[in-house]
Design a protein around this motif. Structure first.
Motif, PDB file in Angstrom:
ATOM      1  N   GLU A   4      13.178 -55.103 -16.665  1.00 44.07           N
ATOM      2  CA  GLU A   4      12.112 -54.448 -15.931  1.00 44.07           C
ATOM      3  C   GLU A   4      10.947 -55.420 -15.822  1.00 44.07           C
ATOM      4  O   GLU A   4      10.868 -56.399 -16.552  1.00 44.07           O
ATOM      5  CB  GLU A   4      11.647 -53.170 -16.614  1.00 44.07           C
ATOM      6  CG  GLU A   4      11.011 -53.402 -17.974  1.00 44.07           C
ATOM      7  CD  GLU A   4      10.528 -52.112 -18.609  1.00 44.07           C
ATOM      8  OE1 GLU A   4      11.118 -51.061 -18.328  1.00 44.07           O
ATOM      9  OE2 GLU A   4       9.572 -52.177 -19.384  1.00 44.07           O
ATOM     10  N   TRP A   5      10.066 -55.160 -14.882  1.00 46.49           N
ATOM     11  CA  TRP A   5       8.862 -55.980 -14.821  1.00 46.49           C
ATOM     12  C   TRP A   5       7.668 -55.105 -15.118  1.00 46.49           C
ATOM     13  O   TRP A   5       7.658 -53.907 -14.859  1.00 46.49           O
ATOM     14  CB  TRP A   5       8.728 -56.702 -13.490  1.00 46.49           C
ATOM     15  CG  TRP A   5       8.560 -55.815 -12.300  1.00 46.49           C
ATOM     16  CD1 TRP A   5       9.554 -55.284 -11.531  1.00 46.49           C
ATOM     17  CD2 TRP A   5       7.331 -55.354 -11.739  1.00 46.49           C
ATOM     18  NE1 TRP A   5       9.015 -54.526 -10.544  1.00 46.49           N
ATOM     19  CE2 TRP A   5       7.646 -54.551 -10.633  1.00 46.49           C
ATOM     20  CE3 TRP A   5       5.988 -55.551 -12.063  1.00 46.49           C
ATOM     21  CZ2 TRP A   5       6.670 -53.933  -9.864  1.00 46.49           C
ATOM     22  CZ3 TRP A   5       5.022 -54.934 -11.294  1.00 46.49           C
ATOM     23  CH2 TRP A   5       5.371 -54.149 -10.201  1.00 46.49           C
ATOM     24  N   ARG A   6       6.647 -55.731 -15.648  1.00 46.23           N
ATOM     25  CA  ARG A   6       5.427 -55.020 -16.027  1.00 46.23           C
ATOM     26  C   ARG A   6       4.233 -55.687 -15.361  1.00 46.23           C
ATOM     27  O   ARG A   6       4.165 -56.911 -15.285  1.00 46.23           O
ATOM     28  CB  ARG A   6       5.217 -55.074 -17.544  1.00 46.23           C
ATOM     29  CG  ARG A   6       6.285 -54.332 -18.309  1.00 46.23           C
ATOM     30  CD  ARG A   6       6.040 -54.470 -19.792  1.00 46.23           C
ATOM     31  NE  ARG A   6       7.109 -53.854 -20.570  1.00 46.23           N
ATOM     32  CZ  ARG A   6       7.350 -54.123 -21.825  1.00 46.23           C
ATOM     33  NH1 ARG A   6       6.610 -54.997 -22.463  1.00 46.23           N
ATOM     34  NH2 ARG A   6       8.329 -53.519 -22.465  1.00 46.23           N
ATOM     35  N   VAL A  21       8.534 -60.926  -1.964  1.00 40.01           N
ATOM     36  CA  VAL A  21       9.541 -61.888  -2.415  1.00 40.01           C
ATOM     37  C   VAL A  21      10.700 -61.259  -3.181  1.00 40.01           C
ATOM     38  O   VAL A  21      11.710 -61.925  -3.412  1.00 40.01           O
ATOM     39  CB  VAL A  21       8.923 -63.013  -3.280  1.00 40.01           C
ATOM     40  CG1 VAL A  21       7.871 -63.778  -2.481  1.00 40.01           C
ATOM     41  CG2 VAL A  21       8.348 -62.472  -4.580  1.00 40.01           C
ATOM     42  N   CYS A  22      10.596 -60.010  -3.592  1.00 44.12           N
ATOM     43  CA  CYS A  22      11.694 -59.393  -4.348  1.00 44.12           C
ATOM     44  C   CYS A  22      12.845 -59.051  -3.410  1.00 44.12           C
ATOM     45  O   CYS A  22      12.689 -58.252  -2.489  1.00 44.12           O
ATOM     46  CB  CYS A  22      11.219 -58.136  -5.072  1.00 44.12           C
ATOM     47  SG  CYS A  22      12.567 -57.347  -5.992  1.00 44.12           S
ATOM     48  N   ASP A  23      14.005 -59.674  -3.639  1.00 43.79           N
ATOM     49  CA  ASP A  23      15.186 -59.462  -2.796  1.00 43.79           C
ATOM     50  C   ASP A  23      16.004 -58.253  -3.245  1.00 43.79           C
ATOM     51  O   ASP A  23      17.056 -57.978  -2.666  1.00 43.79           O
ATOM     52  CB  ASP A  23      16.086 -60.696  -2.847  1.00 43.79           C
ATOM     53  CG  ASP A  23      15.485 -61.862  -2.079  1.00 43.79           C
ATOM     54  OD1 ASP A  23      14.695 -61.628  -1.140  1.00 43.79           O
ATOM     55  OD2 ASP A  23      15.812 -63.016  -2.428  1.00 43.79           O
ATOM     56  N   CYS A  43      15.630 -53.963 -11.118  1.00 47.72           N
ATOM     57  CA  CYS A  43      15.250 -55.344 -11.433  1.00 47.72           C
ATOM     58  C   CYS A  43      16.428 -56.090 -12.061  1.00 47.72           C
ATOM     59  O   CYS A  43      17.069 -55.613 -12.992  1.00 47.72           O
ATOM     60  CB  CYS A  43      14.055 -55.352 -12.385  1.00 47.72           C
ATOM     61  SG  CYS A  43      13.488 -57.010 -12.788  1.00 47.72           S
ATOM     62  N   THR A  44      16.705 -57.295 -11.524  1.00 43.87           N
ATOM     63  CA  THR A  44      17.789 -58.126 -12.027  1.00 43.87           C
ATOM     64  C   THR A  44      17.308 -59.199 -12.984  1.00 43.87           C
ATOM     65  O   THR A  44      18.102 -59.984 -13.485  1.00 43.87           O
ATOM     66  CB  THR A  44      18.500 -58.827 -10.860  1.00 43.87           C
ATOM     67  OG1 THR A  44      17.563 -59.740 -10.254  1.00 43.87           O
ATOM     68  CG2 THR A  44      18.993 -57.831  -9.830  1.00 43.87           C
ATOM     69  N   GLY A  45      15.991 -59.279 -13.178  1.00 38.96           N
ATOM     70  CA  GLY A  45      15.447 -60.304 -14.060  1.00 38.96           C
ATOM     71  C   GLY A  45      15.429 -61.684 -13.443  1.00 38.96           C
ATOM     72  O   GLY A  45      15.386 -62.684 -14.161  1.00 38.96           O
ATOM     73  N   CYS A  46      15.425 -61.779 -12.123  1.00 43.18           N
ATOM     74  CA  CYS A  46      15.486 -63.097 -11.460  1.00 43.18           C
ATOM     75  C   CYS A  46      14.199 -63.897 -11.637  1.00 43.18           C
ATOM     76  O   CYS A  46      14.203 -65.111 -11.441  1.00 43.18           O
ATOM     77  CB  CYS A  46      15.802 -62.929  -9.978  1.00 43.18           C
ATOM     78  SG  CYS A  46      14.439 -62.278  -8.981  1.00 43.18           S
ATOM     79  N   LEU A  47      13.108 -63.250 -11.957  1.00 42.71           N
ATOM     80  CA  LEU A  47      11.807 -63.877 -12.241  1.00 42.71           C
ATOM     81  C   LEU A  47      11.056 -64.373 -11.013  1.00 42.71           C
ATOM     82  O   LEU A  47       9.987 -64.973 -11.126  1.00 42.71           O
ATOM     83  CB  LEU A  47      11.940 -65.046 -13.242  1.00 42.71           C
ATOM     84  CG  LEU A  47      12.374 -64.676 -14.649  1.00 42.71           C
ATOM     85  CD1 LEU A  47      12.518 -65.934 -15.491  1.00 42.71           C
ATOM     86  CD2 LEU A  47      11.378 -63.739 -15.291  1.00 42.71           C
ATOM     87  N   THR A  48      11.605 -64.156  -9.825  1.00 44.64           N
ATOM     88  CA  THR A  48      10.923 -64.641  -8.623  1.00 44.64           C
ATOM     89  C   THR A  48       9.517 -64.079  -8.505  1.00 44.64           C
ATOM     90  O   THR A  48       8.565 -64.806  -8.213  1.00 44.64           O
ATOM     91  CB  THR A  48      11.739 -64.270  -7.378  1.00 44.64           C
ATOM     92  OG1 THR A  48      13.015 -64.876  -7.489  1.00 44.64           O
ATOM     93  CG2 THR A  48      11.059 -64.761  -6.108  1.00 44.64           C
ATOM     94  N   CYS A  49       9.348 -62.804  -8.729  1.00 44.35           N
ATOM     95  CA  CYS A  49       8.015 -62.196  -8.573  1.00 44.35           C
ATOM     96  C   CYS A  49       7.022 -62.809  -9.550  1.00 44.35           C
ATOM     97  O   CYS A  49       5.880 -63.099  -9.181  1.00 44.35           O
ATOM     98  CB  CYS A  49       8.103 -60.688  -8.765  1.00 44.35           C
ATOM     99  SG  CYS A  49       8.743 -60.182 -10.371  1.00 44.35           S
ATOM    100  N   ALA A  50       7.448 -63.023 -10.773  1.00 46.09           N
ATOM    101  CA  ALA A  50       6.546 -63.581 -11.774  1.00 46.09           C
ATOM    102  C   ALA A  50       6.159 -65.009 -11.423  1.00 46.09           C
ATOM    103  O   ALA A  50       5.016 -65.429 -11.612  1.00 46.09           O
ATOM    104  CB  ALA A  50       7.198 -63.522 -13.150  1.00 46.09           C
TER     105      ALA A  50
HETATM  106  S1  SF4 Z   1      11.726 -60.418  -7.960  1.00 46.19           S
HETATM  107 FE1  SF4 Z   1      13.383 -60.400  -9.493  1.00 46.19          FE
HETATM  108  S2  SF4 Z   1      12.328 -60.160 -11.490  1.00 46.19           S
HETATM  109 FE2  SF4 Z   1      10.883 -59.532  -9.865  1.00 46.19          FE
HETATM  110  S3  SF4 Z   1      11.164 -57.290  -9.654  1.00 46.19           S
HETATM  111 FE3  SF4 Z   1      12.483 -58.287  -8.142  1.00 46.19          FE
HETATM  112  S4  SF4 Z   1      14.480 -58.455  -9.194  1.00 46.19           S
HETATM  113 FE4  SF4 Z   1      12.939 -58.096 -10.790  1.00 46.19          FE
END
Ligand code: SF4
Ligand code: SF4
Length: 70
Positions: A4-6, A21-23, A43-50
């Motif tokens: 998950e993202w916070r 940017v989240c796919d 959330c897949t944990g790809c980290l793109t958003c972060a």
């Molecule tokens: S960009 Fe990746 S890490 Fe961020 S919310 Fe989307 S799936 Fe989760």
């Protein structure tokens, strides 16, 4: 693995880059909302958003703890 993202609300400007940017459709941000919200279970944990957030306002976490970016 569950991810998950916070949002670190004090850092977020509501710019919407994370949403763009989240796919995986894991971020909800509608026009009337000032800040993004997570959509549970996507959330897949790809980290793109972060990585793309210019203000360091997102942490992506899993059961083991916070995923370090660098
Ligand atoms: S960009 Fe990746 S890490 Fe961020 S919310 Fe989307 S799936 Fe989760
Ligand atoms: S990219 Fe960062 S600052 Fe912009 S809306 Fe997302 S969390 Fe907030």
């Amino acid at each position: 693995m569950s991810w998950e993202w916070r949002l670190l609300l004090e850092n977020c400007t509501g710019c919407g880059i994370c949403y763009d940017v989240c796919d995986f459709g894991a971020i909800r941000m509608e026009r009337e909302m000032a800040y993004p919200e997570p959509i549970s279970g996507r959330c897949t944990g790809c980290l793109t958003c972060a990585r793309e957030c210019p203000f360091g306002a997102i942490e992506v976490v899993r059961q083991e703890g916070v995923e370090q970016l660098e």
